[in-house]
Design a protein around this motif. Structure first.
Motif, PDB file in Angstrom:
ATOM      1  N   ASN A  36     -15.463  41.584   2.617  1.00  0.00           N
ATOM      2  CA  ASN A  36     -15.492  42.965   3.087  1.00  0.00           C
ATOM      3  C   ASN A  36     -16.398  43.105   4.311  1.00  0.00           C
ATOM      4  OD1 ASN A  36     -14.318  45.403   2.552  1.00  0.00           O
ATOM      5  ND2 ASN A  36     -15.958  46.119   1.227  1.00  0.00           N
ATOM      6  N   PHE A  37     -17.569  42.489   4.245  1.00  0.00           N
ATOM      7  CA  PHE A  37     -18.517  42.530   5.357  1.00  0.00           C
ATOM      8  C   PHE A  37     -17.922  41.891   6.603  1.00  0.00           C
ATOM      9  CE2 PHE A  37     -21.608  39.822   7.627  1.00  0.00           C
ATOM     10  CZ  PHE A  37     -22.271  40.813   8.328  1.00  0.00           C
ATOM     11  N   GLU A  38     -17.292  40.732   6.446  1.00  0.00           N
ATOM     12  CA  GLU A  38     -16.722  40.033   7.595  1.00  0.00           C
ATOM     13  C   GLU A  38     -15.595  40.839   8.239  1.00  0.00           C
ATOM     14  OE1 GLU A  38     -15.807  36.163   6.015  1.00  0.00           O
ATOM     15  OE2 GLU A  38     -17.885  35.492   6.260  1.00  0.00           O
ATOM     16  N   LYS A  39     -14.785  41.512   7.419  1.00  0.00           N
ATOM     17  CA  LYS A  39     -13.722  42.367   7.965  1.00  0.00           C
ATOM     18  C   LYS A  39     -14.313  43.539   8.740  1.00  0.00           C
ATOM     19  CE  LYS A  39     -10.359  41.305   4.376  1.00  0.00           C
ATOM     20  NZ  LYS A  39      -9.699  41.796   3.168  1.00  0.00           N
ATOM     21  N   ALA A  40     -15.336  44.171   8.172  1.00  0.00           N
ATOM     22  CA  ALA A  40     -15.982  45.300   8.849  1.00  0.00           C
ATOM     23  C   ALA A  40     -16.650  44.845  10.138  1.00  0.00           C
ATOM     24  CB  ALA A  40     -17.001  45.961   7.917  1.00  0.00           C
ATOM     25  N   LYS A  41     -17.258  43.681  10.101  1.00  0.00           N
ATOM     26  CA  LYS A  41     -17.921  43.139  11.294  1.00  0.00           C
ATOM     27  C   LYS A  41     -16.895  42.874  12.396  1.00  0.00           C
ATOM     28  CE  LYS A  41     -20.838  39.329  12.808  1.00  0.00           C
ATOM     29  NZ  LYS A  41     -21.470  38.069  12.439  1.00  0.00           N
ATOM     30  N   MET A  42     -15.772  42.270  12.035  1.00  0.00           N
ATOM     31  CA  MET A  42     -14.732  41.999  13.032  1.00  0.00           C
ATOM     32  C   MET A  42     -14.163  43.299  13.601  1.00  0.00           C
ATOM     33  SD  MET A  42     -12.584  38.572  12.181  1.00  0.00           S
ATOM     34  CE  MET A  42     -11.903  39.060  10.622  1.00  0.00           C
ATOM     35  N   ALA A  43     -14.002  44.292  12.741  1.00  0.00           N
ATOM     36  CA  ALA A  43     -13.471  45.575  13.199  1.00  0.00           C
ATOM     37  C   ALA A  43     -14.410  46.218  14.216  1.00  0.00           C
ATOM     38  CB  ALA A  43     -13.256  46.511  12.011  1.00  0.00           C
ATOM     39  N   VAL A  44     -15.702  46.138  13.969  1.00  0.00           N
ATOM     40  CA  VAL A  44     -16.679  46.732  14.889  1.00  0.00           C
ATOM     41  C   VAL A  44     -16.781  45.903  16.166  1.00  0.00           C
ATOM     42  CG1 VAL A  44     -19.146  47.205  15.210  1.00  0.00           C
ATOM     43  CG2 VAL A  44     -18.007  47.922  13.115  1.00  0.00           C
ATOM     44  N   GLU A  45     -16.875  44.607  16.018  1.00  0.00           N
ATOM     45  CA  GLU A  45     -17.072  43.747  17.184  1.00  0.00           C
ATOM     46  C   GLU A  45     -15.833  43.624  18.066  1.00  0.00           C
ATOM     47  OE1 GLU A  45     -18.594  40.066  15.648  1.00  0.00           O
ATOM     48  OE2 GLU A  45     -20.631  40.879  15.489  1.00  0.00           O
ATOM     49  N   SER A  46     -14.663  43.920  17.512  1.00  0.00           N
ATOM     50  CA  SER A  46     -13.432  43.788  18.287  1.00  0.00           C
ATOM     51  C   SER A  46     -13.226  44.967  19.238  1.00  0.00           C
ATOM     52  CB  SER A  46     -12.223  43.654  17.357  1.00  0.00           C
ATOM     53  OG  SER A  46     -12.010  44.862  16.660  1.00  0.00           O
ATOM     54  N   ARG A  47     -13.991  46.003  19.056  1.00  0.00           N
ATOM     55  CA  ARG A  47     -13.862  47.183  19.918  1.00  0.00           C
ATOM     56  C   ARG A  47     -15.041  47.277  20.872  1.00  0.00           C
ATOM     57  NH1 ARG A  47     -10.676  52.097  17.725  1.00  0.00           N
ATOM     58  NH2 ARG A  47      -9.250  51.021  16.345  1.00  0.00           N
ATOM     59  N   PRO A  48     -14.787  47.757  22.070  1.00  0.00           N
ATOM     60  CA  PRO A  48     -15.915  48.009  22.981  1.00  0.00           C
ATOM     61  C   PRO A  48     -16.835  49.068  22.371  1.00  0.00           C
ATOM     62  CG  PRO A  48     -13.815  48.159  24.145  1.00  0.00           C
ATOM     63  CD  PRO A  48     -13.507  48.040  22.679  1.00  0.00           C
ATOM     64  N   GLN A  49     -18.084  49.018  22.728  1.00  0.00           N
ATOM     65  CA  GLN A  49     -19.076  49.913  22.130  1.00  0.00           C
ATOM     66  C   GLN A  49     -18.690  51.386  22.309  1.00  0.00           C
ATOM     67  OE1 GLN A  49     -23.046  48.987  23.244  1.00  0.00           O
ATOM     68  NE2 GLN A  49     -23.963  50.428  21.833  1.00  0.00           N
ATOM     69  N   LYS A  50     -18.083  51.730  23.397  1.00  0.00           N
ATOM     70  CA  LYS A  50     -17.704  53.121  23.667  1.00  0.00           C
ATOM     71  C   LYS A  50     -16.623  53.625  22.716  1.00  0.00           C
ATOM     72  CE  LYS A  50     -18.788  52.835  28.555  1.00  0.00           C
ATOM     73  NZ  LYS A  50     -18.269  52.901  29.925  1.00  0.00           N
ATOM     74  N   GLU A  51     -15.833  52.713  22.172  1.00  0.00           N
ATOM     75  CA  GLU A  51     -14.719  53.107  21.294  1.00  0.00           C
ATOM     76  C   GLU A  51     -15.087  53.094  19.811  1.00  0.00           C
ATOM     77  OE1 GLU A  51     -11.204  50.830  22.066  1.00  0.00           O
ATOM     78  OE2 GLU A  51     -11.310  51.175  24.226  1.00  0.00           O
ATOM     79  N   ARG A  52     -16.278  52.705  19.492  1.00  0.00           N
ATOM     80  CA  ARG A  52     -16.700  52.651  18.083  1.00  0.00           C
ATOM     81  C   ARG A  52     -17.000  54.061  17.584  1.00  0.00           C
ATOM     82  NH1 ARG A  52     -20.791  47.530  18.902  1.00  0.00           N
ATOM     83  NH2 ARG A  52     -19.157  46.088  19.541  1.00  0.00           N
ATOM     84  N   THR A  53     -16.418  54.383  16.432  1.00  0.00           N
ATOM     85  CA  THR A  53     -16.614  55.719  15.862  1.00  0.00           C
ATOM     86  C   THR A  53     -17.761  55.697  14.856  1.00  0.00           C
ATOM     87  OG1 THR A  53     -15.101  55.334  14.025  1.00  0.00           O
ATOM     88  CG2 THR A  53     -14.148  56.186  16.083  1.00  0.00           C
TER      89      THR A  53
END
Length: 86
Positions: free
Chosen positions: A18-35
């Motif tokens: 679960n952590f690795e999926k969440a990490k990939m989801a966050v890291e795959s987006r540019p910082q400006k697009e993170r909600t």
């Protein structure tokens, strides 16, 4: 025993995934697009993973101590048997 003692290890693996999926989801987006929701989900996954790490380490220590005690008992019994019969 496996159902009781290894549940923490199974839970750890699930939290790790679960952590690795969440990490990939966050890291795959540019910082400006993170909600905020994305960051909150990541932080929740981090906290759950850290708690699972603590539990699995405690369980591993318990299991290792138990194995050591059983092995020492086995060795002591084998030594006594050898002294008596050989």
């Amino acid at each position: 025993e496996a159902e009781k003692k290894y549940q923490d290890i199974i839970d750890f693996q699930l939290k790790k995934d679960n952590f690795e999926k969440a990490k990939m989801a966050v890291e795959s987006r540019p910082q400006k697009e993170r909600t905020k929701e994305m960051i909150d989900a990541y932080n929740k996954a981090v906290n759950e993973f850290n708690a699972a790490v603590k539990k699995v380490n405690q369980r591993n220590d318990e299991l290792n101590n138990s194995r050591s005690r059983l092995l020492n008992n086995w060795n002591s019994t084998a030594d006594s048997f050898t002294k008596s019969h050989v």
